[in-house]
Design an enzyme around this catalytic site. Structure first.
Site, PDB file in Angstrom:
ATOM      1  N   ARG A  27       0.814  -1.222   0.000  1.00  8.22           N
ATOM      2  CA  ARG A  27       0.000   0.000   0.000  1.00  8.22           C
ATOM      3  C   ARG A  27       0.842   1.265   0.000  1.00  8.22           C
ATOM      4  O   ARG A  27       0.371   2.343  -0.314  1.00  8.22           O
ATOM      5  CB  ARG A  27      -0.916  -0.001   1.226  1.00  8.22           C
ATOM      6  CG  ARG A  27      -2.290  -0.535   0.882  1.00  8.22           C
ATOM      7  CD  ARG A  27      -3.163  -0.545   2.085  1.00  8.22           C
ATOM      8  NE  ARG A  27      -2.553  -1.350   3.146  1.00  8.22           N
ATOM      9  CZ  ARG A  27      -3.209  -1.836   4.185  1.00  8.22           C
ATOM     10  NH1 ARG A  27      -4.473  -1.589   4.322  1.00  8.22           N
ATOM     11  NH2 ARG A  27      -2.606  -2.551   5.095  1.00  8.22           N
ATOM     12  N   ASP A  85      -4.287  -0.653  -3.704  1.00  6.08           N
ATOM     13  CA  ASP A  85      -5.256  -0.785  -2.641  1.00  6.08           C
ATOM     14  C   ASP A  85      -6.068  -2.013  -3.061  1.00  6.08           C
ATOM     15  O   ASP A  85      -6.697  -1.998  -4.132  1.00  6.08           O
ATOM     16  CB  ASP A  85      -6.105   0.502  -2.629  1.00  6.08           C
ATOM     17  CG  ASP A  85      -7.288   0.380  -1.713  1.00  6.08           C
ATOM     18  OD1 ASP A  85      -7.477  -0.708  -1.149  1.00  6.08           O
ATOM     19  OD2 ASP A  85      -8.020   1.383  -1.581  1.00  6.08           O
ATOM     20  N   VAL A  86      -6.043  -3.060  -2.262  1.00 11.48           N
ATOM     21  CA  VAL A  86      -6.656  -4.308  -2.746  1.00 11.48           C
ATOM     22  C   VAL A  86      -8.168  -4.184  -2.936  1.00 11.48           C
ATOM     23  O   VAL A  86      -8.798  -5.037  -3.546  1.00 11.48           O
ATOM     24  CB  VAL A  86      -6.328  -5.533  -1.841  1.00 11.48           C
ATOM     25  CG1 VAL A  86      -4.878  -5.908  -1.950  1.00 11.48           C
ATOM     26  CG2 VAL A  86      -6.751  -5.314  -0.417  1.00 11.48           C
ATOM     27  N   LYS A 123       9.695 -28.923   5.222  1.00 15.62           N
ATOM     28  CA  LYS A 123      10.927 -29.169   5.970  1.00 15.62           C
ATOM     29  C   LYS A 123      11.529 -30.501   5.540  1.00 15.62           C
ATOM     30  O   LYS A 123      10.814 -31.493   5.362  1.00 15.62           O
ATOM     31  CB  LYS A 123      10.640 -29.178   7.483  1.00 15.62           C
ATOM     32  CG  LYS A 123      10.314 -27.775   8.024  1.00 15.62           C
ATOM     33  CD  LYS A 123      10.140 -27.795   9.529  1.00 15.62           C
ATOM     34  CE  LYS A 123       9.609 -26.465  10.037  1.00 15.62           C
ATOM     35  NZ  LYS A 123      10.617 -25.475  10.332  1.00 15.62           N
ATOM     36  N   ASP A 138      -3.016 -21.573  15.332  1.00 19.88           N
ATOM     37  CA  ASP A 138      -1.752 -21.194  14.702  1.00 19.88           C
ATOM     38  C   ASP A 138      -0.865 -22.416  14.417  1.00 19.88           C
ATOM     39  O   ASP A 138      -0.147 -22.441  13.428  1.00 19.88           O
ATOM     40  CB  ASP A 138      -1.014 -20.217  15.643  1.00 19.88           C
ATOM     41  CG  ASP A 138       0.228 -19.606  15.009  1.00 19.88           C
ATOM     42  OD1 ASP A 138       0.164 -19.274  13.811  1.00 19.88           O
ATOM     43  OD2 ASP A 138       1.253 -19.456  15.702  1.00 19.88           O
ATOM     44  N   HIS A 191       0.182 -27.391  11.454  1.00 22.20           N
ATOM     45  CA  HIS A 191       1.491 -28.059  11.511  1.00 22.20           C
ATOM     46  C   HIS A 191       1.456 -29.394  12.269  1.00 22.20           C
ATOM     47  O   HIS A 191       1.932 -30.408  11.780  1.00 22.20           O
ATOM     48  CB  HIS A 191       2.528 -27.161  12.180  1.00 22.20           C
ATOM     49  CG  HIS A 191       2.694 -25.815  11.538  1.00 22.20           C
ATOM     50  ND1 HIS A 191       2.581 -25.617  10.188  1.00 22.20           N
ATOM     51  CD2 HIS A 191       2.998 -24.597  12.058  1.00 22.20           C
ATOM     52  CE1 HIS A 191       2.791 -24.333   9.910  1.00 22.20           C
ATOM     53  NE2 HIS A 191       3.046 -23.697  11.023  1.00 22.20           N
ATOM     54  N   LYS A 209       4.833 -21.359  22.971  1.00 27.49           N
ATOM     55  CA  LYS A 209       5.832 -20.296  22.819  1.00 27.49           C
ATOM     56  C   LYS A 209       6.494 -20.086  24.174  1.00 27.49           C
ATOM     57  O   LYS A 209       5.932 -20.426  25.207  1.00 27.49           O
ATOM     58  CB  LYS A 209       5.162 -19.001  22.362  1.00 27.49           C
ATOM     59  CG  LYS A 209       4.538 -19.143  20.980  1.00 27.49           C
ATOM     60  CD  LYS A 209       4.617 -17.842  20.197  1.00 27.49           C
ATOM     61  CE  LYS A 209       3.992 -17.984  18.829  1.00 27.49           C
ATOM     62  NZ  LYS A 209       4.864 -18.558  17.810  1.00 27.49           N
ATOM     63  N   LYS A 233      14.034 -24.514  21.941  1.00 28.58           N
ATOM     64  CA  LYS A 233      13.384 -24.747  20.648  1.00 28.58           C
ATOM     65  C   LYS A 233      13.632 -26.197  20.267  1.00 28.58           C
ATOM     66  O   LYS A 233      14.787 -26.615  20.125  1.00 28.58           O
ATOM     67  CB  LYS A 233      13.989 -23.813  19.590  1.00 28.58           C
ATOM     68  CG  LYS A 233      13.401 -23.994  18.199  1.00 28.58           C
ATOM     69  CD  LYS A 233      13.953 -22.946  17.246  1.00 28.58           C
ATOM     70  CE  LYS A 233      13.571 -23.219  15.805  1.00 28.58           C
ATOM     71  NZ  LYS A 233      12.220 -22.786  15.447  1.00 28.58           N
TER      72      LYS A 233
HETATM   73  C1  BG6 Z   1       4.135 -20.316  11.934  1.00 27.59           C
HETATM   74  C2  BG6 Z   1       3.401 -19.748  13.109  1.00 27.59           C
HETATM   75  O1  BG6 Z   1       3.246 -20.982  11.072  1.00 27.59           O
HETATM   76  O2  BG6 Z   1       5.117 -21.241  12.383  1.00 27.59           O
HETATM   77  C3  BG6 Z   1       4.357 -19.079  14.074  1.00 27.59           C
HETATM   78  O3  BG6 Z   1       2.442 -18.790  12.663  1.00 27.59           O
HETATM   79  C4  BG6 Z   1       5.473 -20.033  14.467  1.00 27.59           C
HETATM   80  O4  BG6 Z   1       3.697 -18.620  15.242  1.00 27.59           O
HETATM   81  C5  BG6 Z   1       6.111 -20.648  13.221  1.00 27.59           C
HETATM   82  O5  BG6 Z   1       6.450 -19.302  15.195  1.00 27.59           O
HETATM   83  C6  BG6 Z   1       7.088 -21.737  13.602  1.00 27.59           C
HETATM   84  O6  BG6 Z   1       7.781 -22.162  12.453  1.00 27.59           O
HETATM   85  P1  BG6 Z   1       9.237 -22.790  12.548  1.00 27.59           P
HETATM   86  O7  BG6 Z   1       9.571 -23.161  11.152  1.00 27.59           O
HETATM   87  O8  BG6 Z   1      10.131 -21.731  13.124  1.00 27.59           O
HETATM   88  O9  BG6 Z   1       9.124 -23.962  13.472  1.00 27.59           O
END
Ligand code: BG6
Length: 493
Positions: free
Chosen positions: A54, A98-99, A186, A239, A244, A344, A349
């Site tokens: 935009r 502007d969509v 992945k 999410d 996932h 989170k 991780k």
């Molecule tokens: C996304 C989510 O789809 O995946 C995020 O919206 C999340 O909240 C992310 O952090 C995690 O992806 P990855 O590849 O870092 O494990």
């Protein structure tokens, strides 16, 4: 559902048109991924990238203020090559739009070439998907060579997902629609298919009663960051779990497909999703845990609680953690619990799948009072590895056994560069490979299972349980496992 495949016209020049071209996803993931594809000569020879935003930028301003400042830092240092970068930038055009404005789509039409393959990447909020597709069609920008990529989350419940799918489906055939779940891009997730269907030894054991439990964990150290506006309306179930984690579950649980053909694979994943036992209100109360992080420390650094993060309402009930026990009602998996967990601000991780095999019916060899079963641990990130936990004789006199790992370090086994998930998936889109994308019925089946959980939570009126940032979630998550005398993977190491 079968997908009518559009005739693959190879090597057409490409116009990659990115809606949301100045957004977070674009500079963090899509543009660096396209740069890598360009560096490794994986873009068709005559490619152009049209990014849409935009801001009233000229092309030069877009390059200087966005590409150089925002996107470039996300390119791996060792992959950066100044000459390749300049050539990459030369592919770009910035289209201010502007969509909502019909005239702007005509300007887009003028900017795009005729007789090329147009790939529309919709990296915007899903509320705009319908509108964008209607307008693209009205401006005659869509033809049989076009493809559309839809970012997740696709809708916020089953009805909204169906609505979007129907609206997009008016303009694009199913074989032109790429619903992206980047976990399917992945390397280790793709490798899971090879592990299961390329190795004969696991085949006979990959079922009840030889497998007694499966754990799937996707733990993140990061908090909500600058995404509270999106995340607070979304929460971890929408999410991460609905897409996932369920996709990972599908690959673990599916029957061998007849081939790697997209529909063959997606048919099998769909059967798994449709076999998931729907959760009753009692199941939800007993078998799900949702949490929200409170202030704590991650990697020794103090971090805020979710409610203190920018743009999070003080009374937010968004869950930043989910643990649950799912069941698949079919012959292969009857009575095998699948524990899914994501959060989170967790201690570390780690994304991993742990297959716990049943213990010996009777052991003649002492194991210090513990009853060890074999476990297959497939780590997706941060390291890519596969470990098979076996029992071996403890050295010395006497016969005692202890667990040891057969360890396959995939980074050491294959030293070739690994493309990031987005790079791999973008190349799949360009080459017309649909296997690692979700089909409409799959996505809707995933919503159909997840939605009652959201409703159950909202009806119960309970708040998510607090957990200190830097831990593995609320105590109730440990208790969920403890009920069947089990522990999450990190507690058994
Ligand atoms: C996304 C989510 O789809 O995946 C995020 O919206 C999340 O909240 C992310 O952090 C995690 O992806 P990855 O590849 O870092 O494990």
């Amino acid at each position: 559902m079968t997908t009518q495949h559009a005739s693959a016209t190879p090597d057409l020049p490409l116009d990659m048109i990115i809606f949301g071209g100045t957004g977070d996803l674009s500079f963090r993931k899509l543009l660096p991924a396209l740069y890598m594809a360009h560096l490794h000569c994986n873009l068709p020879p005559d490619t152009r990238i049209l990014t849409i935003g935009r801001k009233p930028w000229s092309r030069e301003e877009y390059i200087n203020e966005f590409m150089e400042v925002k996107a470039k830092p996300f390119i791996e240092k060792k992959a950066f090559d100044a000459t390749a970068w300049d050539k990459f930038l030369a592919l770009f055009e910035y289209v201010r739009m502007d969509v909502d404005s019909v005239e702007d789509y005509h300007r887009l039409k003028e900017a795009s070439r005729e007789g090329v393959r147009r790939v529309f990447y919709l990296a915007t909020s899903p509320d705009l998907f319908t509108h964008i597709c209607d307008n693209l069609s009205a401006a005659a920008l869509i033809d049989e060579n076009s493809r559309v990529v839809l970012e997740k989350p696709l809708g916020h419940d089953l009805a909204s997902a169906q609505e979007i799918n129907t609206a997009v489906g008016k303009h694009f055939g199913e074989a032109q629609i790429y619903r992206i779940d980047h976990y399917l891009g992945k390397e280790t997730v793709q490798n899971l298919m090879v592990l299961r269907f390329g190795n004969a030894i696991f085949g006979p054991l990959w079922q009840a009663p030889y497998i007694k439990r499966v754990q799937i964990t996707v733990a993140e150290e990061v908090g909500v960051g600058s995404r509270a506006g999106f995340y607070d309306k979304t929460g971890a179930l929408r999410d991460m779990v609905q897409n996932h984690l369920l996709q990972l579950l599908c690959i673990v649980a599916m029957e061998p497909p007849v081939s790697l053909n997209p529909d063959a694979v997606r048919d099998e994943k769909l059967k798994v999703l449709r076999s998931l036992r729907p959760m009753t209100p009692e199941d939800i109360a007993r078998d799900t845990v949702r949490g929200q992080y409170t202030a704590g420390a991650v990697n020794g650094e103090p971090v805020k609680g979710y409610l203190e993060e920018d743009n999070v309402p003080a009374n937010s009930r968004a869950e930043t953690f989910v643990a649950l026990r799912a069941h698949i009602n079919n012959w292969r998996w009857a009575n095998v619990p699948f524990y899914l967990r994501t959060g989170k601000r967790m201690q570390k991780k780690v994304s991993e799948i742990v297959i716990e095999f049943s213990e010996l019916p009777f052991s003649i060899i002492p194991s210090g009072g513990r009853n060890y079963g074999n476990r297959l641990v497939i780590q997706l990130q941060p390291e890519e590895s596969i470990q098979l936990q076996m029992l071996a004789k403890e050295p010395g006199s006497g016969m005692h056994m202890l667990p040891v790992n057969l360890n396959l370090d995939l980074q050491q086994a294959f030293t070739e560069r690994r493309a990031e998930a987005y790079e791999r998936l973008l190349i799949d889109v360009i080459r017309g490979r649909l296997t690692h994308f979700m089909r409409r019925d799959e996505l809707e089946a995933a919503w159909a299972w997840a939605e009652p959980i959201l409703e159950g939570w909202s009806k119960s009126g309970d708040k998510p349980r607090g957990y200190t940032a830097g831990t593995f979630g609320p105590a109730a998550s440990t208790a969920l496992m403890a009920r069947e005398n089990a522990v999450w993977a990190e507690e058994s190491q």
